[in-house]
Write a protein that holds these residues in place. Structure first.
Motif, PDB file in Angstrom:
ATOM      1  N   ILE A  67     -91.748 -39.400 -10.254  1.00  0.00           N
ATOM      2  CA  ILE A  67     -91.721 -39.966  -8.900  1.00  0.00           C
ATOM      3  C   ILE A  67     -92.708 -39.373  -7.887  1.00  0.00           C
ATOM      4  N   PRO A  68     -93.375 -39.921  -7.096  1.00  0.00           N
ATOM      5  CA  PRO A  68     -94.366 -39.735  -6.204  1.00  0.00           C
ATOM      6  C   PRO A  68     -93.672 -38.660  -5.117  1.00  0.00           C
ATOM      7  N   GLY A  69     -94.522 -37.465  -4.552  1.00  0.00           N
ATOM      8  CA  GLY A  69     -94.126 -36.742  -3.688  1.00  0.00           C
ATOM      9  C   GLY A  69     -93.439 -35.555  -4.291  1.00  0.00           C
ATOM     10  N   LEU A  70     -93.073 -34.861  -3.608  1.00  0.00           N
ATOM     11  CA  LEU A  70     -92.600 -33.131  -3.882  1.00  0.00           C
ATOM     12  C   LEU A  70     -91.225 -33.433  -4.354  1.00  0.00           C
ATOM     13  N   VAL A  71     -91.083 -32.600  -5.619  1.00  0.00           N
ATOM     14  CA  VAL A  71     -89.864 -32.522  -6.364  1.00  0.00           C
ATOM     15  C   VAL A  71     -89.625 -30.904  -6.561  1.00  0.00           C
ATOM     16  N   ASP A  72     -88.306 -30.868  -6.436  1.00  0.00           N
ATOM     17  CA  ASP A  72     -87.758 -29.399  -7.208  1.00  0.00           C
ATOM     18  C   ASP A  72     -87.473 -29.725  -8.423  1.00  0.00           C
ATOM     19  N   PRO A  73     -88.208 -29.195  -9.590  1.00  0.00           N
ATOM     20  CA  PRO A  73     -88.070 -29.473 -11.031  1.00  0.00           C
ATOM     21  C   PRO A  73     -86.844 -28.900 -11.568  1.00  0.00           C
ATOM     22  N   VAL A  78     -85.559 -34.684  -4.992  1.00  0.00           N
ATOM     23  CA  VAL A  78     -86.900 -35.243  -4.321  1.00  0.00           C
ATOM     24  C   VAL A  78     -87.079 -34.975  -2.757  1.00  0.00           C
ATOM     25  N   TYR A  79     -88.230 -34.821  -2.558  1.00  0.00           N
ATOM     26  CA  TYR A  79     -88.470 -34.713  -1.362  1.00  0.00           C
ATOM     27  C   TYR A  79     -89.694 -35.573  -0.607  1.00  0.00           C
ATOM     28  N   ASN A 101     -74.042 -38.556 -17.886  1.00  0.00           N
ATOM     29  CA  ASN A 101     -73.647 -37.463 -18.869  1.00  0.00           C
ATOM     30  C   ASN A 101     -74.710 -37.091 -20.013  1.00  0.00           C
ATOM     31  N   VAL A 102     -76.033 -36.978 -19.564  1.00  0.00           N
ATOM     32  CA  VAL A 102     -77.090 -36.380 -20.238  1.00  0.00           C
ATOM     33  C   VAL A 102     -78.048 -35.926 -19.473  1.00  0.00           C
ATOM     34  N   PRO A 103     -78.762 -34.671 -20.025  1.00  0.00           N
ATOM     35  CA  PRO A 103     -79.640 -33.969 -19.149  1.00  0.00           C
ATOM     36  C   PRO A 103     -80.747 -34.779 -18.387  1.00  0.00           C
ATOM     37  N   VAL A 104     -81.192 -34.730 -17.054  1.00  0.00           N
ATOM     38  CA  VAL A 104     -82.047 -35.266 -16.436  1.00  0.00           C
ATOM     39  C   VAL A 104     -83.063 -34.323 -16.057  1.00  0.00           C
ATOM     40  N   VAL A 105     -84.512 -34.440 -16.141  1.00  0.00           N
ATOM     41  CA  VAL A 105     -85.515 -33.842 -15.441  1.00  0.00           C
ATOM     42  C   VAL A 105     -86.474 -34.638 -14.491  1.00  0.00           C
ATOM     43  N   VAL A 106     -86.718 -34.009 -13.553  1.00  0.00           N
ATOM     44  CA  VAL A 106     -87.336 -35.123 -12.555  1.00  0.00           C
ATOM     45  C   VAL A 106     -88.664 -34.009 -12.235  1.00  0.00           C
ATOM     46  N   ASN A 107     -89.802 -35.037 -12.025  1.00  0.00           N
ATOM     47  CA  ASN A 107     -91.025 -34.287 -11.752  1.00  0.00           C
ATOM     48  C   ASN A 107     -92.107 -35.366 -11.184  1.00  0.00           C
ATOM     49  N   ASN A 108     -93.083 -34.768 -10.422  1.00  0.00           N
ATOM     50  CA  ASN A 108     -94.105 -35.571  -9.592  1.00  0.00           C
ATOM     51  C   ASN A 108     -94.879 -36.624 -10.889  1.00  0.00           C
ATOM     52  N   TYR A 152     -94.945 -24.521  -6.698  1.00  0.00           N
ATOM     53  CA  TYR A 152     -93.409 -24.468  -5.932  1.00  0.00           C
ATOM     54  C   TYR A 152     -93.286 -25.906  -5.441  1.00  0.00           C
ATOM     55  N   ILE A 153     -92.150 -26.426  -6.030  1.00  0.00           N
ATOM     56  CA  ILE A 153     -91.836 -27.758  -5.791  1.00  0.00           C
ATOM     57  C   ILE A 153     -92.850 -28.944  -5.973  1.00  0.00           C
ATOM     58  N   CYS A 154     -93.455 -28.715  -6.990  1.00  0.00           N
ATOM     59  CA  CYS A 154     -94.599 -29.625  -7.532  1.00  0.00           C
ATOM     60  C   CYS A 154     -95.535 -29.654  -6.682  1.00  0.00           C
TER      61      CYS A 154
END
Length: 297
Positions: A67-73, A78-79, A101-108, A152-154
């Protein structure tokens, strides 16, 4: 086809949400919907959940999101998304993990593009890679010692906001440059350049110089072995390659610049593939953190 032990990848942008499951580096069951970018945070999260629900019969084991923007992975927050105004501090990971109920990972998203190219494109032969996406804005992702580096936070590699000339690199290396300096879209000017129209030729020649200057700054900062270029403007690469390389050739440390390889992305789904790759990358980072901090259990 039922995809056991597979990961679902999502590329969430301001205009569309693209998703798919991977099978040996290929995306199947690809889905694309418009992003309801002007709606509330709750409405948009439900739209994302609805798209994910389409894949429940495929029994995916985890979800990766770019996702675009700052992310705390680590926390999956999402910020401050400029193109989705209601997304200012969104607990994406907690919301989706509680729902599916599954693992989710978020990043820029630029990190995901770079990671996808690194795992599934020609840059996988290199240890140190920088990905640059050229479109409405510019984004960069960094592979250092074979793994994604986000800071820090991508916030690492946000070259678009770095001062350059009278503005920033984003003003000179994204589609803004063509609109602001020539009053036409990059697509229109590319067509003119292909027809040998002087204005189109000049626009892309000048653009190549600006992009090459950005690459020299990246060489000073990260000294990558390879750079991979993505985004819509990459399709016009032959129009700005010459002046870009002329600018890169001004870099004084030839042991670095002569070793550099520059690739143009040929993957259709590098952002989704990168989002899928986030799951394994995140596990590596978690395991590495435990090794560095034995007290963590």
């Amino acid at each position: 086809m039922i995809a056991k032990n597979h990961v679902l990848g999502l590329d969430i942008g301001g205009t569309k949400i693209s998703s798919g499951l991977n099978a040996d580096g290929l995306i199947f069951e690809r889905l694309e919907n418009k992003t309801p970018h002007s709606e509330s945070q709750e409405y948009i999260l439900e739209a994302i959940a609805e798209q994910i629900s389409h894949y429940l019969p495929y029994r995916f084991q985890a979800i990766g999101i770019g996702i675009p923007g700052l992310v705390d992975p680590d926390r999956g927050i999402v910020y401050n998304l400029a193109n989705i105004p209601s997304f200012q501090k969104v607990p994406m990971k907690d919301f989706l993990e509680s729902r599916f109920n599954v693992p989710v990972v978020v990043n820029n998203d630029a990190n995901c593009f770079t990671l996808g190219e690194y795992h599934f494109g020609p840059t996988k032969i290199h240890r140190h890679v920088v990905g640059i996406t050229l479109g409405t804005g510019i984004g960069t992702g960094i592979i250092a010692n074979n793994h994604l580096y986000t800071g820090y936070i991508c916030g690492a590699g946000e070259w678009g906001g770095v001062s350059y000339l009278d503005k920033t690199f984003e003003d000179y290396c994204s589609s803004k440059f063509f609109k602001d300096q020539y009053g036409e879209s990059a697509k229109r000017l590319a067509k003119r350049a292909l027809d040998q129209d002087p204005l189109g030729v000049e626009a892309f020649s000048t653009y190549g110089t600006h992009l090459g200057t950005l690459i020299t700054r990246i060489l000073y900062t990260y000294a990558p072995e390879a750079i991979v270029i993505g985004g819509s403007i990459r399709k016009a690469f032959p129009l700005f390659e010459k002046t870009m390389m002329q600018a890169v050739d001004t870099f004084p440390y030839k042991a670095i610049s002569n070793h550099l390889r520059i690739y143009v992305s040929e993957l259709d789904d590098s952002a989704i593939l990168g989002a899928i790759s986030l799951v394994a990358e995140h596990q590596f980072q978690q395991d590495n953190s435990k090794i560095s901090n034995p007290a963590i259990s």
